[in-house]
Structure formats: C-alpha cells, structure tokens
Design a protein around this motif. Structure first.
Motif, PDB file in Angstrom:
ATOM      1  N   MET B   1       3.008   2.023  11.978  1.00 54.28           N
ATOM      2  CA  MET B   1       3.993   0.987  11.647  1.00 54.28           C
ATOM      3  C   MET B   1       3.374  -0.050  10.719  1.00 54.28           C
ATOM      4  N   ILE B   2       2.217  -0.603  11.174  1.00 53.74           N
ATOM      5  CA  ILE B   2       1.475  -1.561  10.351  1.00 53.74           C
ATOM      6  C   ILE B   2       1.151  -0.925   9.005  1.00 53.74           C
ATOM      7  N   PHE B   3       0.777   0.358   9.070  1.00 56.12           N
ATOM      8  CA  PHE B   3       0.415   1.113   7.877  1.00 56.12           C
ATOM      9  C   PHE B   3       1.542   1.074   6.846  1.00 56.12           C
ATOM     10  N   ALA B   4       2.750   1.432   7.304  1.00 53.84           N
ATOM     11  CA  ALA B   4       3.905   1.466   6.405  1.00 53.84           C
ATOM     12  C   ALA B   4       4.232   0.063   5.899  1.00 53.84           C
ATOM     13  N   LEU B   5       4.084  -0.924   6.787  1.00 58.86           N
ATOM     14  CA  LEU B   5       4.420  -2.305   6.427  1.00 58.86           C
ATOM     15  C   LEU B   5       3.500  -2.820   5.308  1.00 58.86           C
ATOM     16  N   ILE B   6       2.200  -2.618   5.483  1.00 62.55           N
ATOM     17  CA  ILE B   6       1.250  -3.077   4.460  1.00 62.55           C
ATOM     18  C   ILE B   6       1.539  -2.397   3.127  1.00 62.55           C
ATOM     19  N   PHE B   7       1.821  -1.100   3.218  1.00 56.75           N
ATOM     20  CA  PHE B   7       2.139  -0.336   2.003  1.00 56.75           C
ATOM     21  C   PHE B   7       3.321  -0.970   1.276  1.00 56.75           C
ATOM     22  N   LEU B   8       4.401  -1.255   2.022  1.00 61.56           N
ATOM     23  CA  LEU B   8       5.610  -1.792   1.397  1.00 61.56           C
ATOM     24  C   LEU B   8       5.377  -3.184   0.829  1.00 61.56           C
ATOM     25  N   VAL B   9       4.615  -4.017   1.550  1.00 71.21           N
ATOM     26  CA  VAL B   9       4.345  -5.363   1.046  1.00 71.21           C
ATOM     27  C   VAL B   9       3.604  -5.297  -0.289  1.00 71.21           C
ATOM     28  N   VAL B  19      -4.026   0.689  -5.848  1.00 68.31           N
ATOM     29  CA  VAL B  19      -4.475  -0.238  -4.811  1.00 68.31           C
ATOM     30  C   VAL B  19      -3.483  -0.249  -3.643  1.00 68.31           C
ATOM     31  N   THR B  20      -2.196  -0.141  -3.984  1.00 68.89           N
ATOM     32  CA  THR B  20      -1.151  -0.093  -2.954  1.00 68.89           C
ATOM     33  C   THR B  20      -1.382   1.073  -1.995  1.00 68.89           C
ATOM     34  N   LEU B  21      -1.882   2.184  -2.518  1.00 72.15           N
ATOM     35  CA  LEU B  21      -2.189   3.332  -1.668  1.00 72.15           C
ATOM     36  C   LEU B  21      -3.481   3.088  -0.884  1.00 72.15           C
ATOM     37  N   GLY B  22      -4.386   2.316  -1.492  1.00 72.73           N
ATOM     38  CA  GLY B  22      -5.695   2.132  -0.874  1.00 72.73           C
ATOM     39  C   GLY B  22      -5.712   1.106   0.240  1.00 72.73           C
ATOM     40  N   VAL B  23      -4.954   0.011   0.081  1.00 72.24           N
ATOM     41  CA  VAL B  23      -5.065  -1.097   1.036  1.00 72.24           C
ATOM     42  C   VAL B  23      -4.683  -0.696   2.468  1.00 72.24           C
ATOM     43  N   PRO B  24      -3.492  -0.094   2.700  1.00 81.43           N
ATOM     44  CA  PRO B  24      -3.172   0.255   4.096  1.00 81.43           C
ATOM     45  C   PRO B  24      -4.193   1.223   4.688  1.00 81.43           C
ATOM     46  N   LEU B  26      -7.335   1.411   3.850  1.00 77.51           N
ATOM     47  CA  LEU B  26      -8.563   0.646   4.093  1.00 77.51           C
ATOM     48  C   LEU B  26      -8.470  -0.129   5.409  1.00 77.51           C
ATOM     49  N   VAL B  27      -7.304  -0.743   5.654  1.00 72.29           N
ATOM     50  CA  VAL B  27      -7.123  -1.507   6.893  1.00 72.29           C
ATOM     51  C   VAL B  27      -7.328  -0.597   8.105  1.00 72.29           C
TER      52      VAL B  27
END
Lengths: 172, 420
Positions: B1-9, B19-24, B26-27
C-alpha cells in the motif's frame, strides 16, 4: 581560464557519452567483421561492449539532467494549486536524495568488490572499476540538478527543457 | 500500500520516471534486511542487458542517415512514384515514414527525419500546414511498429521473449497500419481537394531517381534482411545499420565527415540519456512490485470483470490509451509489462501478440495531448501549436484505433509470420 574550464565541464558528459558510444560501435563492428568475414569468434567483444553501454547509459543520464530532458509526468503539476517551480523544487529534492542513496550504495558496492575482488568472466577486469560508474554518474547528476535549479531561480531559465526545445533539437 | 502511494506521489509531483520507480523500491529496501549495496547492483544489472545495445545504435543510424542525405533519397523516390495522386505528397510522407521506420526504432525520430523535409515541402505545394504536420506525426508512429522498434526491444528484455520474433511479428501489422493511414490520407485529400504534383508520371525520371538512390533504398533490406534471414541478431543488425549508413555517407555520397558523425553521436546520447536509464530502476521496481503481490491483485480484479482474452485485450488497450495521453510511451511499456504479463499469460494470450498490441497502443500515445511526443516534434518543425495539430490528427487516431481493433480480433496477423 575559469570560463574555459566551465565550458569544458559543461561538455564533459557529452564527450564521455559520445566517446563510449563510438567505442561500442567500433568493438561490435570488429566482432561482426571477425565472425562473418574471418570466421573467428571474439571472446571479449560482447563483454566490453556491455560495459561500455552501461557507462554510456549512466553518463548520458547525467547529460539529460544537464539539459533537463529526463522524462517526467508534468500533467498533474498544472492542476495542483502550487506554483510549478516549488513543485519541481520538491521533485528535484526527492531526486537528489534518491541519487544520494545511490551514490552511497554504489560506493559500498565498489568498496566491497575491492576488498573481495570479483573479476569479469572473459577479460578479468576487476568489476569494482566497472561499477564505479554508478556512484560517479549519480554524483555528477546531483551537481547537474543543483546547477539547473540554481539557473532557474537566478536567471529564470526553464527547469525542464520545453518539449518544443527537445523537439527542435531532434529535428535539427 | 505504502509502495503504491509513494509511487503515485512521485509520479504526480513530476519526479523523473526513473526516480519515481526507484524511490518506493528504495524505501522498501531500506526497511528490509537486504544490504543497501544491492541497490547499486540492481541499477547496474538493469541496464547490463545485451539486447538493449541495439537502442542507441538504431537511433545513431537514423541520425547519420538524415545527415548523409539517405532520407532525402528515399523521399525523392517515393515522390516519383505517387507524387501525382490526390494528396500525393501526403501519401509520400506516410510511405517515407514506413521506409524510415524499417531503419529506425523510434516514433519521434521518424517524425523528425521525415517531417523536417516533408512538412515544409507540403506547405510549398499548397497543403495546409496543420494537415502536413498531422500526417507526419501519424506516419511517424509507424517507427515503433515496423521493425526495428525500441519499445519491442525493451518489451522483449522484460518479458523474456525473442526480440527477433517480435520484429517479425510487427511486419504485417506495420504494413496493415501503413496502408490504413495511406487510405485515410487519400480520402481526406480527396475530400478537401489537395491535388498532387501536376507533373505527369515520367518513366525515365522514375528510373533515374531509383538508380540515384539505390544505395539508400537498400538500407532497410540490409538492416531487416539480416535479421529475418537469421544471419544477424538485432544488436548486430543495429551495428550493420550504423556502419552501412557511414559507408554510404562517407564513401558513396561523400556527404558526411567527422563533424557530422560527432553531431550524430551527440543526438543519440541526448535522446537516449533520458530513456534507457529507466531500465535500471525498472528491474528493481519489478522485484518489489512482485514482492507486494501487486500484479496478482490487479490481475484478480481485472479477471473479476472478464476472463475472455479478446475482452481483456480491449480493456487493457483502453487503459493504455488513457495512460498514453499523459505518460511517455517507453516508460509505460517498462512499468506495465511486469504488471500485466502474468495476467496475459494466465489467460493464454501469446506474449508476442500482446507485445504488438502494447506497441500499437503506444502509437496512439504518440499522438494524444497533453503528452504526445510526435505532435511536439511536428510542432517544433512547423511552428504550429499542439492544439492546432491535434485537431487535425483526430481522423488518424481513429484510423489507428481501427487497426488496433483488427489486430485484437485477428491475432493471426501478428502471429502468422512467426508460426513457421
């Protein structure tokens, strides 16, 4: 002198990327020539061309950061009530932090492969040197992001290459 | 859930796609016991894929060909053949795009190469400027359907299917789509009275133009012939394309020197710089996507609607067309392949066929604002605004959707040539 250095540094990625692409073409052209004309299979050409390619990809990514031509979705930014420049400042901040992590991770990888050496399969190149491109290019990219942000705030230059600018370049 | 949320933000904020693919991912990595160094390792492995080498080389080959005048030769011949028909020059544009598409793997690259010569020529011949720009944008979409094709290379790597097979599978759909686009161009020109070049067809001039352009005309056959005959891998073919273009430019036509070769390299570096890097984080992203069971969940919810392969392809295509309006096409392919492929395989859809459908929906994405890269290139050349051209492009989008439907209902068109 300083101006010359600056103009040289602004072409750094372009020169490196072009050179590695040219080298890649030469290596693979040699491979094809040896295989089809001389009927000799080269054992090292595929590996070296792959390494050149990885270098090309990450160095040219820094080039793209310099020119503001990385692919982003800018549609939503138009509808959010915050001015673009603040939004993209936040976006670039996330980018810088991500790259910071990559630089650290890359250095850890390089250090690990220096302490416990790993060699490439056909040329026995220490992989640490090849991996070096990851921290190097991502650190370079951070400088380019900051440079672009600075120029955007100081001189009002566009942060993201206008689509038409990119297009004109492609058309030229 | 968090994963998808970070991606969308990240996506909404306009963080670069790689980077959008990398950040979630990485978290998730940081909150797991996996060592951080594996991030760097993934980024390296993601682009350390031999077939990807074909991408910058095909871009480079296209850049050299335009500078060497090979593109102009091709256009001259097409002009001698159909220049005098209704909408002659517009049809020449589509045909030249088809020819160039058989050398280049990029949509916008094809618009740039053909459009920069033919959009001004069409204006001189009395075509409305926006029509010319619309024709060049639409013809340029064939760049990714007719092999070689950059999205097919990326899809082949991600889906582990043969890129040679994908190239073969794209041939008939590409010819079909080209014919449909020519049909639309002809009908529009007929209705609006865009006459062809008044000069009648001259056999001698025609033969002369072919003879003058023989080395240029041979280019697609050298490039694709080698792949189809099973002599070259796609990467080798891309190198052959570069070397052949250099030979024609330096030795035969004597049109290029070191300066222009360097410029061509620079063009390839600039274009590839923002693109291929996405593959680095994509593999990383795909792993965490699978770990979060996201493909399975999407598959389950789509399968609740239908389990019929044709219906499913229709639904997926509709989603892709909507995404294509604001997402860049290659990144859409990279993000969606790992998400949709398990579902596609489960329903018994041939992954090669699915790859072709994915590429055709990407073609539509090239033409739909706000993010339609082909429109941007055509606007850059013609000096028109995106709004002006996008209105004129509507009948062509309808044409490509018609072609898409034909391909969805008749998978044999994509699969026929690889069935041998």
């Amino acid at each position: 002198m300083i101006a010359r250095l600056l103009s040289l540094s602004s072409r750094l990625e372009l020169v490196l990327a072009n050179t590695s692409l040219a080298a890649l073409v030469l290596v693979l052209a040699a491979q094809i020539f040896f295989r089809y004309v001389l009927q000799i299979g080269l054992s090292w050409s595929e590996e070296i061309s792959r390494f050149l390619f990885v270098w090309f990809v990450y160095i040219s990514a820094s080039l793209a950061a310099h020119r503001g031509s990385h692919i982003r979705v800018t549609l939503f930014a138009r509808f959010l009530p915050v001015p673009d420049r603040y939004l993209f400042l936040l976006a670039d901040a996330i980018w810088v932090v991500f790259n910071g992590f990559v630089v650290v991770a890359g250095l850890m990888l390089v250090q690990r492969t220096l302490t416990y050496p790993v060699y490439s399969t056909s040329l026995f190149i220490p992989l640490a040197y090849i991996y070096l491109v990851i921290p190097l290019a991502h650190a370079l990219m951070i400088l380019r992001i900051l440079e672009r942000q600075w120029r955007a705030w100081k001189h009002g230059e566009p942060l993201i290459a206008a689509e038409t600018v990119v297009a004109e370049e492609a058309a030229r | 859930m968090i994963f998808a949320l970070i991606f969308l933000v990240c996506l909404v904020l306009g963080v670069p796609i790689f980077v959008t693919l990398g950040v979630p991912s990485l978290v998730e990595l940081v909150s797991s016991p996996i060592p951080l160094a594996s991030l760097a390792h993934s980024l390296f492995d993601g682009v350390d894929k031999f077939p990807l080498l074909a991408i910058p080389n095909f871009v480079l080959a296209g850049a050299i060909m335009s500078r060497a005048g090979i593109t102009r030769d091709i256009i001259d011949v097409m002009r001698a053949i159909v220049g005098q028909a209704y909408g002659g020059l517009a049809i020449v544009t589509i045909l030249s795009c088809m020819f160039f598409a058989a050398i280049s793997g990029s949509g916008p690259g094809t618009v740039a190469a053909i459009g920069s010569l033919l959009i001004p020529a069409m204006k001189e011949d009395g075509y409305p400027k926006d029509f010319g720009a619309a024709v060049a944008s639409s013809g340029g979409t064939l760049g990714i359907l007719l092999p070689p094709s950059n999205p097919m290379i990326v899809y082949g790597v991600l889906a582990s299917v043969s890129i040679g097979d994908l190239f073969l599978a794209g041939l008939l759909p590409g010819i079909l789509m080209g014919s449909l686009l020519i049909g639309t161009t002809y009908l529009l020109s007929r209705r609006n009275g865009y006459k062809g070049t008044p000069r009648p067809f001259e056999r001698a001039a025609f033969i002369r133009s072919i003879y003058n352009a023989k080395f240029s005309l041979a280019t697609p056959f050298v490039v694709l012939g080698g792949i189809y005959a099973g002599i070259f891998t796609p990467v080798e073919a891309s190198i052959v394309a570069v070397v052949y273009a250099l030979l024609v430019g330096i030795v035969i036509k004597r049109t290029i020197g070191l300066r222009r070769i360097w410029d061509s390299l620079g063009e390839a570096s600039t274009i590839c710089g923002g693109l291929i890097v996405i593959m680095g984080t994509a593999i990383f992203f795909g792993e965490f996507l699978a770990l979060n069971m996201i493909p399975q969940r999407i598959a389950a919810s789509l399968q609740a609607i239908t389990t019929d392969p044709v219906m499913m392809l229709l639904i997926i295509s509709a989603i892709l067309i909507v995404l294509g309006t604001f997402m860049e096409t290659l990144s859409t392919v990279i993000i969606l392949t790992p998400i949709l492929l398990p579902l596609v395989r489960q329903l018994g859809i041939d992954p090669i066929h699915f790859g072709i459908i994915l590429v055709v929906t990407s073609e539509i994405g090239f033409l739909t604002p706000p993010l339609g890269v082909n429109l941007f290139v055509a606007c850059g050349i013609s000096g028109l605004t995106v709004e002006e051209v996008s209105r004129r492009v509507l009948p062509f989008i309808a044409t490509i959707i018609l072609g898409l439907l034909i391909l969805i209902f008749y998978p044999q068109i994509s699969l026929f040539l690889i069935s041998f």
